[in-house]
Design an enzyme around this catalytic site. Structure first.
Site, PDB file in Angstrom:
ATOM      1  N   HIS A  88     -11.195   0.756  -9.079  1.00 37.48           N
ATOM      2  CA  HIS A  88     -10.578   1.785  -8.215  1.00 37.48           C
ATOM      3  C   HIS A  88      -9.172   2.147  -8.704  1.00 37.48           C
ATOM      4  CE1 HIS A  88      -8.611   3.542  -4.722  1.00 37.48           C
ATOM      5  NE2 HIS A  88      -7.846   2.479  -4.580  1.00 37.48           N
ATOM      6  N   PHE A  89      -8.346   1.134  -8.929  1.00 35.88           N
ATOM      7  CA  PHE A  89      -6.948   1.534  -9.170  1.00 35.88           C
ATOM      8  C   PHE A  89      -6.670   2.009 -10.593  1.00 35.88           C
ATOM      9  CE2 PHE A  89      -6.188  -3.243  -9.178  1.00 35.88           C
ATOM     10  CZ  PHE A  89      -5.694  -3.379 -10.467  1.00 35.88           C
ATOM     11  N   HIS A  90      -7.639   1.801 -11.492  1.00 33.62           N
ATOM     12  CA  HIS A  90      -7.430   2.396 -12.812  1.00 33.62           C
ATOM     13  C   HIS A  90      -7.750   3.894 -12.814  1.00 33.62           C
ATOM     14  CE1 HIS A  90      -6.930  -1.729 -14.178  1.00 33.62           C
ATOM     15  NE2 HIS A  90      -6.360  -1.213 -15.250  1.00 33.62           N
ATOM     16  N   HIS A 137       0.818  -1.216   0.000  1.00 33.40           N
ATOM     17  CA  HIS A 137       0.000   0.000   0.000  1.00 33.40           C
ATOM     18  C   HIS A 137       0.853   1.268   0.000  1.00 33.40           C
ATOM     19  CE1 HIS A 137      -3.750   2.023  -0.402  1.00 33.40           C
ATOM     20  NE2 HIS A 137      -3.232   2.952   0.350  1.00 33.40           N
ATOM     21  N   TYR A 148       1.446   5.398  -2.711  1.00 30.35           N
ATOM     22  CA  TYR A 148       1.738   6.814  -2.456  1.00 30.35           C
ATOM     23  C   TYR A 148       3.096   7.201  -3.043  1.00 30.35           C
ATOM     24  CZ  TYR A 148      -2.446   6.184   0.163  1.00 30.35           C
ATOM     25  OH  TYR A 148      -3.743   5.867   0.469  1.00 30.35           O
ATOM     26  N   ARG A 203     -12.310 -10.368 -10.054  1.00 37.34           N
ATOM     27  CA  ARG A 203     -11.126  -9.841 -10.717  1.00 37.34           C
ATOM     28  C   ARG A 203     -10.217 -11.020 -11.060  1.00 37.34           C
ATOM     29  NH1 ARG A 203      -7.119  -7.104  -6.154  1.00 37.34           N
ATOM     30  NH2 ARG A 203      -5.905  -6.742  -8.030  1.00 37.34           N
ATOM     31  N   ARG A 204      -9.187 -10.770 -11.866  1.00 36.02           N
ATOM     32  CA  ARG A 204      -8.137 -11.752 -12.165  1.00 36.02           C
ATOM     33  C   ARG A 204      -8.696 -13.102 -12.615  1.00 36.02           C
ATOM     34  NH1 ARG A 204      -3.827 -10.702  -7.216  1.00 36.02           N
ATOM     35  NH2 ARG A 204      -2.743  -9.056  -8.303  1.00 36.02           N
TER      36      ARG A 204
HETATM   37 FE1  HAS Z   1      -6.143   2.163  -3.236  1.00 40.15          FE
HETATM   38  C1  HAS Z   1      -6.560  -1.261  -3.474  1.00 40.15           C
HETATM   39  C2  HAS Z   1      -7.866   2.198  -0.303  1.00 40.15           C
HETATM   40  C3  HAS Z   1      -5.620   5.565  -2.949  1.00 40.15           C
HETATM   41  C4  HAS Z   1      -3.914   2.020  -5.835  1.00 40.15           C
HETATM   42  N1  HAS Z   1      -5.408   0.674  -4.429  1.00 40.15           N
HETATM   43  C5  HAS Z   1      -5.721  -0.658  -4.385  1.00 40.15           C
HETATM   44  C6  HAS Z   1      -5.000  -1.356  -5.407  1.00 40.15           C
HETATM   45  C7  HAS Z   1      -4.221  -0.431  -6.046  1.00 40.15           C
HETATM   46  C8  HAS Z   1      -4.492   0.845  -5.435  1.00 40.15           C
HETATM   47  C9  HAS Z   1      -3.251  -0.685  -7.183  1.00 40.15           C
HETATM   48  O1  HAS Z   1      -8.684   0.152   1.833  1.00 40.15           O
HETATM   49  C10 HAS Z   1      -5.148  -2.840  -5.734  1.00 40.15           C
HETATM   50  C11 HAS Z   1      -4.126  -3.712  -5.084  1.00 40.15           C
HETATM   51  C12 HAS Z   1      -4.373  -5.156  -5.496  1.00 40.15           C
HETATM   52  O2  HAS Z   1      -3.981  -5.528  -6.605  1.00 40.15           O
HETATM   53  O3  HAS Z   1      -5.008  -5.883  -4.729  1.00 40.15           O
HETATM   54  N2  HAS Z   1      -6.692   3.589  -1.907  1.00 40.15           N
HETATM   55  C13 HAS Z   1      -7.428   3.415  -0.798  1.00 40.15           C
HETATM   56  C14 HAS Z   1      -7.661   4.687  -0.146  1.00 40.15           C
HETATM   57  C15 HAS Z   1      -7.030   5.631  -0.904  1.00 40.15           C
HETATM   58  C16 HAS Z   1      -6.400   4.931  -1.998  1.00 40.15           C
HETATM   59  C17 HAS Z   1      -8.447   4.952   1.093  1.00 40.15           C
HETATM   60  N3  HAS Z   1      -5.004   3.522  -4.207  1.00 40.15           N
HETATM   61  C18 HAS Z   1      -4.914   4.862  -3.918  1.00 40.15           C
HETATM   62  C19 HAS Z   1      -3.962   5.489  -4.785  1.00 40.15           C
HETATM   63  C20 HAS Z   1      -3.472   4.487  -5.609  1.00 40.15           C
HETATM   64  C21 HAS Z   1      -4.146   3.264  -5.223  1.00 40.15           C
HETATM   65  C22 HAS Z   1      -3.589   6.941  -4.737  1.00 40.15           C
HETATM   66  C23 HAS Z   1      -2.467   4.530  -6.684  1.00 40.15           C
HETATM   67  C24 HAS Z   1      -1.788   5.596  -7.039  1.00 40.15           C
HETATM   68  N4  HAS Z   1      -7.048   0.751  -2.119  1.00 40.15           N
HETATM   69  C25 HAS Z   1      -7.650   0.960  -0.915  1.00 40.15           C
HETATM   70  C26 HAS Z   1      -8.047  -0.334  -0.337  1.00 40.15           C
HETATM   71  C27 HAS Z   1      -7.676  -1.324  -1.241  1.00 40.15           C
HETATM   72  C28 HAS Z   1      -7.060  -0.617  -2.346  1.00 40.15           C
HETATM   73  C29 HAS Z   1      -8.708  -0.592   0.944  1.00 40.15           C
HETATM   74  C30 HAS Z   1      -7.853  -2.848  -1.089  1.00 40.15           C
HETATM   75  C31 HAS Z   1      -9.135  -3.300  -1.674  1.00 40.15           C
HETATM   76  C32 HAS Z   1      -9.262  -4.812  -1.600  1.00 40.15           C
HETATM   77  O4  HAS Z   1     -10.164  -5.295  -0.917  1.00 40.15           O
HETATM   78  O5  HAS Z   1      -8.483  -5.534  -2.226  1.00 40.15           O
HETATM   79  C33 HAS Z   1      -6.971   7.124  -0.577  1.00 40.15           C
HETATM   80  O6  HAS Z   1      -5.630   7.491  -0.389  1.00 40.15           O
HETATM   81  C34 HAS Z   1      -7.659   7.950  -1.589  1.00 40.15           C
HETATM   82  C35 HAS Z   1      -7.736   9.402  -1.160  1.00 40.15           C
HETATM   83  C36 HAS Z   1      -8.148  10.267  -2.288  1.00 40.15           C
HETATM   84  C37 HAS Z   1      -9.002  11.292  -2.199  1.00 40.15           C
HETATM   85  C38 HAS Z   1      -9.359  12.054  -3.443  1.00 40.15           C
HETATM   86  C39 HAS Z   1      -8.892  13.487  -3.431  1.00 40.15           C
HETATM   87  C40 HAS Z   1      -9.257  14.123  -4.728  1.00 40.15           C
HETATM   88  C41 HAS Z   1      -8.418  14.861  -5.486  1.00 40.15           C
HETATM   89  C42 HAS Z   1      -8.942  15.361  -6.804  1.00 40.15           C
HETATM   90  C43 HAS Z   1      -9.597  16.719  -6.648  1.00 40.15           C
HETATM   91  C44 HAS Z   1     -10.050  17.226  -7.962  1.00 40.15           C
HETATM   92  C45 HAS Z   1     -10.006  18.532  -8.300  1.00 40.15           C
HETATM   93  C46 HAS Z   1     -10.457  18.952  -9.648  1.00 40.15           C
HETATM   94  C47 HAS Z   1      -9.477  19.596  -7.427  1.00 40.15           C
HETATM   95  C48 HAS Z   1      -9.638  11.677  -0.940  1.00 40.15           C
HETATM   96  C49 HAS Z   1      -7.044  15.249  -5.085  1.00 40.15           C
HETATM   97  C50 HAS Z   1     -11.876  19.427  -9.621  1.00 40.15           C
HETATM   98  C51 HAS Z   1     -12.739  18.218  -9.663  1.00 40.15           C
HETATM   99  C52 HAS Z   1     -14.059  18.216  -9.621  1.00 40.15           C
HETATM  100  C53 HAS Z   1     -14.784  16.896  -9.771  1.00 40.15           C
HETATM  101  C54 HAS Z   1     -14.866  19.443  -9.436  1.00 40.15           C
END
Ligand code: HAS
Length: 580
Positions: free
Chosen positions: A380-382, A219, A223, A443-444
């Protein structure tokens, strides 16, 4: 700034090499949607099997492409902002290790000796060259930190007492320090479990321990991919959006990097919620920390939006009093100057908005039970690593290629459309995969020859529409990538039109807070390492001494018979004793 020719060539190689591999990685992504929807009803295409292709897709896109591009970006950032030369010997060593390791692992994957997917969970076991190759890639990626970046950083601090190090350097440094900490568990897994089993030095290993060590890395690594994109969001985007824009708060950006340094590590168990070997209490603690690590991304959403709003309103007084109309002034599609890059950032941000929501669903302990191991997770991860991260890396690679070679960007129109096709494709893909995931679509799995095959007794018609929609999405994504690749390779192959000159558009800060507590990194690094250790000692105790765990021989994906000796030496001894 002028860059020494050798260093320039190394930097260009560090951009071009992973991108050539990415072409294979993306091809195998397309194959995935075709297999899964049953457009391809087979176990292999062109001699590459389903799980072999899936391994290539994951390893190239998520591990190799990201790692090498991040090293290139780090080199460029340190060189440009500290104005201190990089050492050619260090850079050559790093490049040889990274490329050599990648080729070694690629050999194992292309010859079908490592069909273990990018998480390489045992008891699936690969040829030893796969693990050694991955280890060399990691070592090569760390070399510049110790022998170029840190010495230059220390020298800069000495020459500029009391001054804040440039924000981009700060972010890249924190990110690579995180990288060094997070690779420790996976190196232990590789050196003491996977390599010995693969070489036949041991007959069995403990898969629960291996998975726990893997996710202690797996995980935080997301980041490691994300922070370089954040560095570019904070420094480049606010500047180029109007040409003279500002970053809303420098202090908020630094705080974000420190929060990631602290919170990226005690979270890995959220990948293991369903595993019986680990106590629930620690899963819950990791779940809470996971919700905590979403906070710096929320701060980023605020800071980036505030920077955009401030910059647009400063440039266009007519939207000064609007709540939302200023959003219409963002140059989403523009060929003017560097504004073409805005499309990569904005398309990425829109995707990450969705990636954040789905991440929080994943992290919520009970909701995870619904989506775990379904297509929801790739959805999610795409939109995270395949969304914001990849789009920023593609955009910045094209930008730096042009800067480092002195070549004009070719087919700029295609380069501007590419991220929007990618965005649309990924959004549809995410929708299809997420909703199908709620209905249990796994998946997979090569669903085309199983669950989505009408002739199979396993047939699940309710998943068909979503799988077909994901084919449409996959094609859009690939077309987007082809547009980008035409521009990238067109630029690479064109003649230079000017002298190479490295410039990174950099936004000044609107609020430039001092934040003295964030100036020294050492206390935060120590605190973060301790938290990492404390959060992992009990789970590691569970999977080795207390919970449900066992040793297992290695298997490959083709045969249910163990590929090493099936019984442990201990059992052998017991049997011999009984016979006597
Ligand atoms: Fe994740 C699984 C939880 C972020 C990548 N994640 C994965 C896997 C990958 C991955 C590759 O808790 C699969 C692994 C596998 O093969 O089994 N992930 C999270 C959480 C966050 C998160 C809580 N993940 C990422 C990021 C990744 C990534 C970043 C890659 C770069 N993830 C999980 C969990 C799993 C998981 C479980 C396991 C699931 C399972 O059961 O297998 C957080 O860090 C996300 C926080 C993000 C935000 C969004 C902020 C928004 C922004 C955009 C603002 C837009 C603006 C433009 C300003 C709070 C910064 C204006 C837009 C408008 C729409 C007006």
């Amino acid at each position: 700034m002028k860059v020494d020719k050798t260093i320039r060539n190394i930097l260009v190689a560090e951009i071009v090499f992973p991108i050539v591999l990415l072409v294979f990685g993306i091809y195998h992504g397309l194959m995935q949607v075709l297999y899964r929807a049953g457009v391809i009803k087979d176990m292999s295409v062109a001699g590459i099997e389903y799980y072999q292709g899936l391994t290539l897709h994951g390893v190239i896109n998520a591990i190799v492409f990201t790692t090498i591009i991040i090293v290139a970006l780090g080199n460029i950032v340190f060189l440009y902002y500290l104005k201190k030369p990089l050492r050619p010997a260090v850079q050559w060593l790093s490049l040889i290790l990274m490329f050599g390791g990648t080729l070694m692992a690629a050999w194992a994957m292309f010859t079908g000796k490592a069909n273990v997917l990018y998480t390489f969970y045992p008891p699936l076991i690969a040829h030893w060259t796969f693990y050694l190759g991955a280890a060399l890639l990691i070592v090569g990626s760390i070399v510049p930190l110790f022998f170029d970046w840190l010495p230059n950083y220390i020298a800069w601090k000495r020459e500029n007492p009391g001054q804040k190090v440039p924000l981009a350097v700060y972010g890249m440094l924190v990110n690579h320090i995180m990288w060094v900490i997070m690779v420790v568990p996976v190196v232990i897994e590789v050196l003491f479990q996977l390599l010995p089993l693969s070489l036949g030095l041991v007959q069995e290993i403990n898969p629960s321990l291996a998975r726990t060590l893997f996710w202690a890395f797996g995980h935080p690594v997301v980041y490691f991919w994300l922070l370089p994109a954040y560095v570019m969001l904070y420094t480049v985007l606010p500047k180029i959006v109007t040409g003279e824009g500002k970053l809303y708060s420098d202090g908020a950006a630094r705080l974000v990097f420190i929060l990631f340094l602290i919170l990226s590590f005690p979270v890995g168990l959220h990948h293991q919620f369903t595993e019986p070997g680990i106590t629930n209490n620690y899963k819950l603690i990791h779940a809470l920390f996971t919700l905590g690590v979403a906070v710096p991304s929320m701060i980023t959403a605020f800071t980036v939006a505030a920077s955009l709003e401030y910059s647009i309103k400063a440039k266009y007084p007519e939207v000064k009093d609007s709540y939302l109309y200023w959003l219409a002034k963002i140059p989403y599609i523009s060929l003017e100057g560097n504004k073409w890059l805005v499309s990569y950032f904005m398309a990425g941000l829109f995707l990450f908005f969705v990636g954040g929501i789905t991440g929080i669903i994943n992290a919520s302990y009970n909701m995870n039970q619904v989506v775990h191991n379904t297509s929801f997770v790739p959805g999610h991860f795409h939109t995270t690593v395949g969304g914001l991260v990849t789009l920023v890396f593609l955009g910045m690679s094209l930008y730096f290629l042009s800067q480092l070679t002195g070549k004009e960007i070719k087919f700029k129109g295609l380069a501007v459309l590419a991220p929007w096709l990618w965005w649309q494709g990924m959004l549809i893909f995410e929708y299809a995969m997420s909703v199908a995931g709620f209905h249990g679509f796994p998946r997979r799995t090569n669903t085309g020859i199983s669950y989505l095959n009408p002739e199979s007794p396993l047939y699940r018609p309710e998943w068909v529409g979503y799988a077909e929609l994901s084919v449409f999405a996959g094609v859009l994504i690939v077309v987007g990538f082809v547009f980008w690749a035409i521009s990238f390779f067109g630029t690479l192959l064109s003649p230079a039109t000017k002298e190479a000159d490295l410039e990174i558009p950099t936004a000044e800060a609107y609020h430039d807070e001092k934040m003295p507590a964030l100036q020294k990194l050492t206390p935060w690094v120590v605190f973060s390492s301790l938290l990492f250790l404390i959060s992992y000692i009990p789970p590691l105790y569970d999977v080795t001494k207390r919970g449900v765990f066992f040793d297992s021989p290695g298997y490959n994906d083709k045969n249910p018979v163990p590929i090493t000796k099936p019984q442990s030496a201990k059992e052998d001894k017991n049997e011999k004793a009984e016979l006597r």
